[in-house]
Write a protein that holds these residues in place. Sequence first.
Motif, short mmCIF file in Angstrom:
data_model
loop_
_atom_site.label_atom_id
_atom_site.label_comp_id
_atom_site.label_asym_id
_atom_site.label_seq_id
_atom_site.Cartn_x
_atom_site.Cartn_y
_atom_site.Cartn_z
N HIS A 39 14.52 7.23 12.40
CA HIS A 39 14.35 8.07 11.22
C HIS A 39 13.07 7.72 10.47
CE1 HIS A 39 15.28 10.51 7.78
NE2 HIS A 39 15.50 9.50 6.97
N ARG A 40 12.67 6.44 10.52
CA ARG A 40 11.45 6.00 9.84
C ARG A 40 10.57 5.22 10.82
NH1 ARG A 40 12.58 4.18 3.57
NH2 ARG A 40 13.12 6.26 2.79
N LEU A 64 4.68 3.99 5.80
CA LEU A 64 6.01 4.23 6.31
C LEU A 64 6.31 5.72 6.24
CD1 LEU A 64 8.73 3.14 7.34
CD2 LEU A 64 9.44 2.90 4.95
N CYS A 65 6.51 6.33 7.40
CA CYS A 65 6.79 7.77 7.47
C CYS A 65 8.27 8.00 7.72
CB CYS A 65 5.98 8.43 8.59
SG CYS A 65 4.23 8.62 8.22
N GLU A 66 8.83 8.90 6.96
CA GLU A 66 10.22 9.32 7.15
C GLU A 66 10.21 10.67 7.85
OE1 GLU A 66 13.35 8.75 4.00
OE2 GLU A 66 13.12 10.94 3.90
N ASN A 109 12.29 14.04 9.23
CA ASN A 109 13.50 14.84 9.08
C ASN A 109 13.43 16.08 9.97
OD1 ASN A 109 15.25 13.70 6.75
ND2 ASN A 109 13.17 13.61 5.94
N ALA A 115 7.50 15.24 8.38
CA ALA A 115 7.34 13.81 8.13
C ALA A 115 6.70 13.63 6.76
CB ALA A 115 6.48 13.16 9.21
N VAL A 117 6.47 7.86 2.78
CA VAL A 117 7.34 7.42 1.69
C VAL A 117 6.97 6.02 1.19
CG1 VAL A 117 9.27 8.87 2.38
CG2 VAL A 117 9.06 6.58 3.35
N ASN A 118 6.01 5.39 1.83
CA ASN A 118 5.60 4.06 1.37
C ASN A 118 4.09 3.95 1.53
OD1 ASN A 118 5.26 1.41 0.69
ND2 ASN A 118 6.19 0.57 2.53
N LYS A 171 7.52 3.56 -2.98
CA LYS A 171 8.54 4.11 -2.09
C LYS A 171 9.15 5.37 -2.70
CE LYS A 171 9.98 -0.03 0.41
NZ LYS A 171 11.11 -0.86 0.85
N SER A 196 11.79 8.84 -1.39
CA SER A 196 12.58 9.44 -0.33
C SER A 196 12.65 10.92 -0.63
CB SER A 196 13.98 8.84 -0.27
OG SER A 196 14.70 9.33 0.83
#
Length: 225
Positions: free
Chosen positions: A172-173, A180-182, A184, A197, A200-201, A206, A208
Motif C-alpha cells: 500500500h505504501r 513515502l508514496c501511498e 490507492n 499515488a 504522504v511523507n 505526514k 493520509s
Amino acid sequence: MIDVLSFDLSDCRYYMRSFYDQCKAKLPVDIKQRYDSFINRNSADAFLVGRLLLNMGLLMNNSDIFQAIIHYGGSGKPYLEHGPFFNISHSGDMILCGMSNTCEIGIDIERKEQFDFNDFRSCFTAKEWECIENSTSPMDKFFWIWTRKEAVIKADGRGLNLKLSKYNVIDHRVFVGTCLCEINELSIDNRYYAHVASVVNRLGKKNSCKINMVPVSLENLLKMV
C-alpha cells in the motif's frame, strides 16, 4: 483529500468534434493550438476533456481558472504555480483528473488489452514479476502493478528518470528516495485498472489522503466552456 474526476467518452465520441467546433471560440489559444496539433482525433478529444475536467476541479477547490497557468517541471510534470496539485491520465474512452490541496499526486489508468507483456519484464522487481507469473490471471495482475508504478513515478515527479525495476509497488505504501508514496486503487469499471499515488511523507510531514470519486456527466462538462 484527493478529488478524482472521471469522464467516459464512449457514449459521446461522435459528438466531440461538433462540440469542439461550437466551443473553440471560447477556448484559450493554447488549448486550441494543442487540440489542433493532434493527428489522432481520439487523443485530441481526451486532451480537451482532461483540460475541462481540470477546470471543473479548480472550481470545486475555489480556484480561479483564469489565473491557472500550467507550468512544467524539469522532468515534464505539469503543475500550477499556486496549486492545487493535479495529474491527468487517459486510456481508451476514460479520462481521469486527480486534484489535491495537500499533497503531490500521480494518477494512471490503463484499458485492459491482450498483448505480450513479457517485453516489459525488465521494468519489474523480482517480487512483482513473481506475483504476475503466479497469478490466476497474469494479464490482470500486470495491469494492476503497472498502473501502480506509473502513478508512483508521476507523483514523485521525476518520471522515467526513475528506474522502474528499483521500486516494489505491491504494498500500500512505498518509499521512493525520501518520499513515502501511498497507493490507492480506483474503481472505474471492469475494462480498466487505475491507481492514484500521493506523497504522504515529504520532508517529514505526514498526510493520509482520502479519495473522493467524482463521475462527470456530459451536461456538467459542457458547463466548463
